[in-house]
Design an enzyme around this catalytic site. Sequence first.
Site, PDB file in Angstrom:
ATOM      1  N   GLY A  10     -39.215  -7.651 -26.650  1.00  0.00           N
ATOM      2  CA  GLY A  10     -37.413  -7.655 -27.243  1.00  0.00           C
ATOM      3  C   GLY A  10     -37.336  -8.612 -28.037  1.00  0.00           C
ATOM      4  O   GLY A  10     -37.459  -9.431 -27.849  1.00  0.00           O
ATOM      5  N   PHE A  11     -35.788  -7.989 -28.149  1.00  0.00           N
ATOM      6  CA  PHE A  11     -35.474  -9.098 -28.951  1.00  0.00           C
ATOM      7  C   PHE A  11     -35.112 -10.377 -27.744  1.00  0.00           C
ATOM      8  O   PHE A  11     -35.123 -11.425 -28.731  1.00  0.00           O
ATOM      9  CB  PHE A  11     -33.975  -8.758 -28.781  1.00  0.00           C
ATOM     10  N   VAL A  54     -43.606  -0.548 -17.588  1.00  0.00           N
ATOM     11  CA  VAL A  54     -42.491  -1.282 -15.362  1.00  0.00           C
ATOM     12  C   VAL A  54     -42.901  -0.102 -14.800  1.00  0.00           C
ATOM     13  O   VAL A  54     -42.691  -0.448 -13.623  1.00  0.00           O
ATOM     14  CB  VAL A  54     -41.379  -1.527 -15.398  1.00  0.00           C
ATOM     15  N   ASN A  99     -40.640  -1.517  -8.677  1.00  0.00           N
ATOM     16  CA  ASN A  99     -42.064  -2.576  -8.691  1.00  0.00           C
ATOM     17  C   ASN A  99     -42.118  -4.630  -8.702  1.00  0.00           C
ATOM     18  O   ASN A  99     -43.379  -5.007  -8.520  1.00  0.00           O
ATOM     19  CB  ASN A  99     -42.383  -1.892 -10.076  1.00  0.00           C
ATOM     20  N   TYR A 142     -26.199   2.781 -17.019  1.00  0.00           N
ATOM     21  CA  TYR A 142     -26.695   1.842 -17.318  1.00  0.00           C
ATOM     22  C   TYR A 142     -26.175   0.657 -16.532  1.00  0.00           C
ATOM     23  O   TYR A 142     -27.062   0.060 -15.621  1.00  0.00           O
ATOM     24  CB  TYR A 142     -27.276   1.624 -19.232  1.00  0.00           C
ATOM     25  N   LYS A 146     -27.643  -1.274 -13.193  1.00  0.00           N
ATOM     26  CA  LYS A 146     -27.728  -2.689 -13.492  1.00  0.00           C
ATOM     27  C   LYS A 146     -27.066  -3.525 -12.024  1.00  0.00           C
ATOM     28  O   LYS A 146     -27.834  -4.807 -11.399  1.00  0.00           O
ATOM     29  CB  LYS A 146     -27.157  -3.597 -14.582  1.00  0.00           C
TER      30      LYS A 146
END
Length: 307
Positions: A10-11, A54, A99, A142, A146
């Site tokens: 990713g970025f 993941v 995980n 989201y 987090k």
Amino acid sequence: MRILITGGAGFIGSNLTKRLVNEGHEITVLDSLLRGNKLDKDTYSKINFIKGDVRDAQLMIDASKGCDLIIHFAAVLGVDIVADNPVETMDVEVIGTRNAIMAAEINNIKKIMYASTSGIYGHSAIENALTEEVLVDPRTSYAMAKRYNEIYLASHHEEKGLNVISLRFFNVYGHNQDNRMVVPLFFEQALKNEPITVFGTGKQTRDFTYIDDTVEACVRLMNLEGCYIVNIANEAEWCISDLADKIKGIANSESEITYIAAPKKRYDYEVERRVGSSDKLFKLTGYKPLTTLEEGLKLIQEINYKK
Ligand code: UDP
């Protein structure tokens, strides 16, 4: 070191992978490639790449065997995508981090560095730049996920002595970012001479942190032992209408800057002000991001768009 980087294509992950490979670390990247592969050919040829999710526990255990550190950056990202996929967002966060912790335990890995977000500050009261001590106010799936993971990781430090570093990124931008985020989106609009779509009044503010500074902060923080939550911020507050002006100027564009209502699904995500303190980062590492927005935007124009 031997390092597993989830989301390493990713970025932010790809930029960090490149840097760590160049420093001689042995890197395995685990990435679902849902948004494509941002690793350049040279970096890709020097890593062990695993395409996968993941949420796959066995894969995480296998991928991290023999590692000294897990950098766990894989996530569902981008306001529009997250708003459309709240359940998948939570799953990837909660199961993916579970995980990562389980894999660390099984493979005797002592440290996890995790990509959290400045989004968890939500509508927190802000007089000065947000410090890590401010009471957080996550309101979206989201941001909640987090914050949950920050606490989940910290509990594993308390209970098992796992070293954990959670990074609260403030609007990271730079070359190779895709247009889920505002900076590449405005560049794309400006370069096509299409209307630049500022949402609302454009007075809402963000703190834009340049990718190379972000990577530098990550590299320094990954050496810490203990339990940390750290802002990675530029400490500069920019309103979105000024961002639009700047990008239009740098791209030498004829675009009209338009003010339109934000899509409804964005309402929960929109905050009026966000600017972070990097005092803690500086105290811990002797470093703070210094690239100004103007410098960063010019670098993007140079690297991404120069013909
Ligand atoms: N934004 C905008 N026009 C767009 C996309 C985004 O004005 O077409 C604004 C958005 O309202 C927000 C800021 O740019 O205030 C940053 O949006 P982004 O989705 O990049 O990140 P966020 O900080 O919301 O997670």
